[in-house]
Motif scaffolding. Structure first.
Motif, PDB file in Angstrom:
ATOM      1  N   LYS A 417       0.422  -1.198  -0.016  1.00 49.03           N
ATOM      2  CA  LYS A 417      -0.176  -0.040   0.096  1.00 49.03           C
ATOM      3  C   LYS A 417       1.016   1.325  -0.060  1.00 49.03           C
ATOM      4  O   LYS A 417       0.337   2.503  -0.922  1.00 49.03           O
ATOM      5  CB  LYS A 417      -1.446   0.319   1.177  1.00 49.03           C
ATOM      6  CG  LYS A 417      -1.828  -0.819   1.302  1.00 49.03           C
ATOM      7  CD  LYS A 417      -3.384  -1.496   2.607  1.00 49.03           C
ATOM      8  CE  LYS A 417      -4.073  -2.348   1.862  1.00 49.03           C
ATOM      9  NZ  LYS A 417      -4.622  -2.736   3.400  1.00 49.03           N
ATOM     10  N   PRO A 418       2.344   1.315   0.859  1.00 46.16           N
ATOM     11  CA  PRO A 418       3.134   2.396   0.515  1.00 46.16           C
ATOM     12  C   PRO A 418       2.850   2.602  -0.908  1.00 46.16           C
ATOM     13  O   PRO A 418       3.837   3.534  -1.401  1.00 46.16           O
ATOM     14  CB  PRO A 418       4.409   2.214   1.183  1.00 46.16           C
ATOM     15  CG  PRO A 418       3.043   1.279   2.446  1.00 46.16           C
ATOM     16  CD  PRO A 418       2.161   0.521   1.857  1.00 46.16           C
ATOM     17  N   LEU A 419       4.055   1.943  -1.208  1.00 48.80           N
ATOM     18  CA  LEU A 419       4.264   2.282  -2.692  1.00 48.80           C
ATOM     19  C   LEU A 419       2.660   2.205  -3.672  1.00 48.80           C
ATOM     20  O   LEU A 419       3.180   3.055  -4.478  1.00 48.80           O
ATOM     21  CB  LEU A 419       4.960   0.498  -3.578  1.00 48.80           C
ATOM     22  CG  LEU A 419       5.597   0.445  -3.381  1.00 48.80           C
ATOM     23  CD1 LEU A 419       6.218   0.032  -1.212  1.00 48.80           C
ATOM     24  CD2 LEU A 419       6.820  -1.445  -3.599  1.00 48.80           C
ATOM     25  N   VAL A 420       2.002   1.715  -3.714  1.00 48.40           N
ATOM     26  CA  VAL A 420       0.721   2.538  -4.020  1.00 48.40           C
ATOM     27  C   VAL A 420       0.402   3.707  -4.152  1.00 48.40           C
ATOM     28  O   VAL A 420       0.102   4.431  -5.022  1.00 48.40           O
ATOM     29  CB  VAL A 420      -0.551   1.746  -4.363  1.00 48.40           C
ATOM     30  CG1 VAL A 420      -1.376   2.142  -4.698  1.00 48.40           C
ATOM     31  CG2 VAL A 420      -0.427  -0.326  -4.219  1.00 48.40           C
ATOM     32  N   ALA A 421       0.640   4.051  -2.788  1.00 48.20           N
ATOM     33  CA  ALA A 421       0.360   5.880  -2.227  1.00 48.20           C
ATOM     34  C   ALA A 421       1.211   6.402  -2.717  1.00 48.20           C
ATOM     35  O   ALA A 421       0.997   7.493  -3.544  1.00 48.20           O
ATOM     36  CB  ALA A 421       0.624   5.838  -0.346  1.00 48.20           C
ATOM     37  N   ALA A 422       2.136   6.222  -3.229  1.00 51.11           N
ATOM     38  CA  ALA A 422       3.300   6.778  -3.666  1.00 51.11           C
ATOM     39  C   ALA A 422       3.564   6.691  -4.909  1.00 51.11           C
ATOM     40  O   ALA A 422       3.265   7.848  -5.889  1.00 51.11           O
ATOM     41  CB  ALA A 422       4.703   6.349  -3.644  1.00 51.11           C
ATOM     42  N   ALA A 423       2.778   6.333  -6.098  1.00 48.48           N
ATOM     43  CA  ALA A 423       2.425   6.425  -7.520  1.00 48.48           C
ATOM     44  C   ALA A 423       1.430   7.176  -7.017  1.00 48.48           C
ATOM     45  O   ALA A 423       0.950   7.341  -8.330  1.00 48.48           O
ATOM     46  CB  ALA A 423       1.367   4.563  -7.893  1.00 48.48           C
ATOM     47  N   ALA A 424       0.111   7.055  -6.185  1.00 50.33           N
ATOM     48  CA  ALA A 424      -0.591   8.100  -7.140  1.00 50.33           C
ATOM     49  C   ALA A 424      -0.685   9.402  -6.151  1.00 50.33           C
ATOM     50  O   ALA A 424      -1.008  10.034  -7.009  1.00 50.33           O
ATOM     51  CB  ALA A 424      -2.079   7.545  -5.442  1.00 50.33           C
ATOM     52  N   LEU A 425       0.556   9.559  -5.259  1.00 50.51           N
ATOM     53  CA  LEU A 425       0.817  11.055  -5.198  1.00 50.51           C
ATOM     54  C   LEU A 425       1.731  11.936  -6.244  1.00 50.51           C
ATOM     55  O   LEU A 425       1.518  12.684  -7.275  1.00 50.51           O
ATOM     56  CB  LEU A 425       1.974  11.080  -4.119  1.00 50.51           C
ATOM     57  CG  LEU A 425       0.912  10.348  -2.327  1.00 50.51           C
ATOM     58  CD1 LEU A 425       1.763  10.500  -1.515  1.00 50.51           C
ATOM     59  CD2 LEU A 425       0.119  12.025  -2.297  1.00 50.51           C
ATOM     60  N   GLU A 426       2.419  10.588  -7.588  1.00 50.34           N
ATOM     61  CA  GLU A 426       3.609  11.200  -8.244  1.00 50.34           C
ATOM     62  C   GLU A 426       2.397  11.240  -9.245  1.00 50.34           C
ATOM     63  O   GLU A 426       2.520  12.041 -10.004  1.00 50.34           O
ATOM     64  CB  GLU A 426       4.405  10.004  -8.730  1.00 50.34           C
ATOM     65  CG  GLU A 426       5.447   9.424  -7.695  1.00 50.34           C
ATOM     66  CD  GLU A 426       6.478  10.786  -7.205  1.00 50.34           C
ATOM     67  OE1 GLU A 426       6.535  11.339  -8.660  1.00 50.34           O
ATOM     68  OE2 GLU A 426       6.309  11.532  -6.137  1.00 50.34           O
ATOM     69  N   ASN A 427       1.260  10.870  -9.342  1.00 46.72           N
ATOM     70  CA  ASN A 427      -0.002  11.184 -10.394  1.00 46.72           C
ATOM     71  C   ASN A 427      -0.699  12.152 -10.274  1.00 46.72           C
ATOM     72  O   ASN A 427      -1.569  11.859 -10.780  1.00 46.72           O
ATOM     73  CB  ASN A 427      -0.849  10.105 -10.880  1.00 46.72           C
ATOM     74  CG  ASN A 427       0.515   9.385 -11.267  1.00 46.72           C
ATOM     75  OD1 ASN A 427       0.299   9.296 -13.456  1.00 46.72           O
ATOM     76  ND2 ASN A 427       0.728   7.966 -11.294  1.00 46.72           N
ATOM     77  N   GLY A 428      -0.709  13.158  -9.046  1.00 47.59           N
ATOM     78  CA  GLY A 428      -1.678  13.876  -8.625  1.00 47.59           C
ATOM     79  C   GLY A 428      -2.408  13.595  -7.642  1.00 47.59           C
ATOM     80  O   GLY A 428      -3.278  15.258  -7.334  1.00 47.59           O
ATOM     81  N   VAL A 429      -2.706  12.190  -7.156  1.00 57.75           N
ATOM     82  CA  VAL A 429      -3.374  12.457  -6.084  1.00 57.75           C
ATOM     83  C   VAL A 429      -3.154  13.584  -4.683  1.00 57.75           C
ATOM     84  O   VAL A 429      -2.061  12.782  -4.158  1.00 57.75           O
ATOM     85  CB  VAL A 429      -3.620  11.270  -5.712  1.00 57.75           C
ATOM     86  CG1 VAL A 429      -4.535  10.992  -4.304  1.00 57.75           C
ATOM     87  CG2 VAL A 429      -4.260  10.146  -6.395  1.00 57.75           C
ATOM     88  N   ASP A 430      -4.559  13.557  -4.068  1.00 55.80           N
ATOM     89  CA  ASP A 430      -4.074  14.713  -2.885  1.00 55.80           C
ATOM     90  C   ASP A 430      -4.822  13.853  -1.630  1.00 55.80           C
ATOM     91  O   ASP A 430      -4.888  13.108  -1.700  1.00 55.80           O
ATOM     92  CB  ASP A 430      -5.609  15.532  -3.291  1.00 55.80           C
ATOM     93  CG  ASP A 430      -5.367  17.128  -1.879  1.00 55.80           C
ATOM     94  OD1 ASP A 430      -4.541  16.862  -1.224  1.00 55.80           O
ATOM     95  OD2 ASP A 430      -6.174  17.365  -1.663  1.00 55.80           O
ATOM     96  N   PRO A 431      -3.124  13.783  -0.878  1.00 56.14           N
ATOM     97  CA  PRO A 431      -3.660  12.802   0.259  1.00 56.14           C
ATOM     98  C   PRO A 431      -4.578  13.309   1.067  1.00 56.14           C
ATOM     99  O   PRO A 431      -4.843  12.629   1.834  1.00 56.14           O
ATOM    100  CB  PRO A 431      -1.889  13.013   0.785  1.00 56.14           C
ATOM    101  CG  PRO A 431      -1.635  14.258   0.481  1.00 56.14           C
ATOM    102  CD  PRO A 431      -2.062  14.448  -1.205  1.00 56.14           C
TER     103      PRO A 431
END
Length: 670
Positions: A417-431
């Motif tokens: 999940k931390p890796l998926v979170a990182a991928a989402a953040l790098e693609n513009g997801v607002d945490p």
């Protein structure tokens, strides 16, 4: 007319004589043909070139046998006999003898051998034809060799290099062991009783012992070796020496002081097989050698084995030795590992025989501190002589202690999940953007049929990224995977090294993304199920990104290797800070899945994971529990630990083990 005929006959005879003269054999041509046969080691054909006197001194069979035995005995390679035939041969029909120089070079078991010599030729008539024949003698083999003398070889075995840990504690050493055997004449009158007692003590069959005693070389006073055992087995020593006919000697062999703790990592050595000998032909191995069979003993074989020495000599009649070539044995290299043997031992002890794997690394330097596979086995038994019953028990053990689990791939569960979170953040997801998830189950649409993503708790409020990490919310990460889509999801994990073979001293399986061709498969992969697979070392390496401001350090296994970055700038500083906030709160937040680790009293960040293994939804499968954690204040230990088939409580069992390991490693007192 008559004068013309006579003139024609005279001219014809002149040309005929001239032709005969041109075709008259020369020693230079004969020697060129002989050396060609010699280089090809066609000894039977070489014999036909010998002079009559030379043949009187040696038969064809003895000639062939002598060359073959000497050349085989000294392990000759790259034989090169050089004779340069002159461009122009001065013809001399009156010559009866000739002496022609040649050079010889060859590679042998004792190194290169080179010499210059002269070959004498004599002209002889055989079967009404005149030709040149070599006046052969033993000096053609070696200049120092005389008639009646023999070429001998002494071999000096290489000392195998040792493997030590970062503190120079021995992991694979050349040490002393006991060797038990029987002297037949000393058990006279007690044969059956002695064999029976010895068989029980050495865990051998009576038939195995009798087979050793029945060997053709065995004499009444011979010591017949049966089995080696550890110097630690003093009780066994005391029992054996009481058996009539049994003797125990001290000898040298390979020993593995950390036994089960390092078995899969270090491996063991064993006698070289016929297949291995053929495969390594030309590499200096003999049928009596040992070779690395698995683990680092096998991986570093070329560096560990060293190089055997040898001496080729001729023993003269007066007893003196004429040395032709000698090469001292070279000791194998000592391999210094980054491994902390005591940490390795501590980690294995936490499993208490349960199945699992763990990798511990220094997240800043990349040094591998431990690689553990549980359950394990004692490699010393394979070196000292494992019985067939012991081997069968290991092979048939349902827990598979011979399986190396730290090279095996496992579903990472929620540790992804931390890796998926990182991928989402790098693609513009607002945490900070909260996702309104209701209930314990979710599906994107009715097209999914009965398939639903489930989560453990419904916290009754919208969930942002940090919350999703703390609560380990499957539905949140399934939705993020779907938002990313196949292409961006794949690209995000590839930045963490998935689908790429890690450059590492020990061969490791590459982490796999698997099939994400459907929405359900992609959604499942978002929270670590699906077909995602990784080794414990890969998960440990991936988490170094969160310690090193977004860059993944390349793991290393050898000490003093230059630190290298495997994946630079995997994620940005902002993305890294957002993920780290979640990883810290997983421990500090009372609702965090690893909150018990807060009891350590040191700042820990990490992620738990439970990978459920089942054929289809609705079934009750087995679970693997994970915990990847590191000390944020003193980042010198990052550990990724997985336990197979955990009891109820899932990842809690992995967290408990990591807590105990860190308590020991950081010397925490409660």
């Amino acid at each position: 007319m008559k004068r013309l005929i006579l003139l024609f006959i005279a001219t014809f005879l002149m040309f005929a004589l001239s032709a005969c003269k041109e075709e008259e054999p020369q020693p230079e041509e004969r020697f060129a043909a002989y050396t060609k046969l010699w280089n090809s080691q066609k000894f039977d054909e070489m014999y036909d070139y010998l002079s009559t006197d030379a043949k009187k001194g040696i038969s064809k069979k003895d000639f062939i046998d002598r060359y073959e035995k000497i050349y085989d005995g000294i392990e000759i390679e790259n034989l090169k006999i050089t004779y340069k035939k002159p461009k122009e041969i001065k013809e001399d029909s009156k010559r009866k003898n000739a002496s022609l120089p040649y050079d010889a070079s060859m590679e042998t078991i004792a190194g290169p051998v080179n010499f210059s010599q002269k070959a004498k030729f004599v002209k002889e008539e055989r079967d009404k034809a005149v030709n040149w024949y070599i006046d052969w003698n033993p000096k053609h083999i070696f200049p120092e060799l005389k008639e009646g003398e023999k070429v001998s070889v002494d071999s000096y075995p290489a000392v195998r290099g040792e493997i030590v840990d970062r503190n120079e504690r021995g992991l694979a050493l050349n040490g002393s062991v006991y060797e038990a055997g029987i002297v037949p004449e000393k058990m006279t009158g007690n044969e059956q009783n002695s064999i029976s007692q010895t068989a029980k003590l050495l865990n051998m069959s009576e038939e195995e012992i009798q087979k050793q005693l029945d060997q053709t070389w065995v004499q009444p006073g011979s010591f017949v070796p049966l089995k080696k055992f550890s110097m630690e087995q003093t009780a066994l020593l005391e029992q054996l020496i009481k058996v009539p006919g049994v003797m125990v000697n001290e000898t040298e062999d390979r020993i593995y002081p950390y036994k089960e703790a390092t078995a899969h990592l270090i491996g063991y050595i064993g006698p070289i097989s016929a297949e291995e000998l053929e495969k390594r032909k030309g590499e200096g191995y003999s049928a009596n050698d040992v070779i690395g069979k698995r683990g680092l003993e096998q991986v570093f074989e070329e560096r560990l084995k060293g190089e055997g020495g040898a001496s080729i000599y001729i023993k003269a009649e007066n007893g003196q030795e004429k040395v032709i070539a000698t090469k001292p044995a070279e000791e194998g290299e000592t391999i210094y590992l980054t491994i902390d043997a005591e940490l390795q031992k501590t980690i294995l002890a936490q499993y208490k025989g349960a199945k699992g794997t763990a990798a511990a690394i220094h997240p800043v330097t990349g040094e591998t501190l431990a690689l553990v596979s549980s359950p394990s086995f004692d490699p010393n038994k394979f070196v000292l002589g494992i019985s067939q019953s012991e081997r069968t028990a290991l092979e048939k053990n349902p827990d598979k202690p011979l399986l190396n689990r730290f090279t095996s791939l496992y579903s990472p569960g929620s540790t992804i999940k931390p890796l998926v979170a990182a991928a989402a953040l790098e693609n513009g997801v607002d945490p900070n953007k909260a996702m309104n998830i209701k209930g314990l189950q979710w599906q994107k649409s009715k097209s999914w049929g009965n398939y639903r993503i489930t989560r453990v708790h419904d916290y009754g409020k919208p969930v942002n990224m940090k919350d999703a990490l703390v609560y380990s919310d499957n539905i949140y990460f399934a939705q993020k995977a779907l938002e990313l889509g196949q292409e961006k999801f794949t690209a995000g994990l590839k930045k963490f090294g998935f689908e790429e073979k890690m450059i590492y001293e020990y061969p490791m399986s590459a982490a796999k993304i698997g099939d994400i061709s459907t929405e359900i498969k992609l959604a499942d992969s978002g929270y670590g199920q699906g077909q995602l697979q990784a080794t414990s070392l890969h998960m440990a390496a991936a988490y170094t990104a969160f310690v090193n401001n977004g860059s993944i350090i390349a793991p290393t296994l050898e000490l003093d290797k230059e630190q290298q970055t495997w994946k630079p700038n995997t994620i940005s500083a902002n993305s890294n800070a957002a993920v780290m906030a979640g990883l810290k709160e997983i421990v500090t937040n009372p609702k965090g899945t690893a909150h018990s680790a807060a009891d350590l009293g040191i700042p820990i960040a990490g992620k738990t994971g439970t990978a459920e293994l089942k054929q289809k939804q609705g079934e009750t499968g087995t679970e693997n529990g994970w915990f990847v954690a590191f000390n944020t204040e003193n980042p010198r230990l990052l550990i990724a630990l997985m336990q197979e088939n955990v009891p109820k409580g899932g990842s809690k069992h992995a967290v408990d083990k990591v807590e105990a390991i860190m308590t020991n490693y950081f010397r925490i007192k409660h």
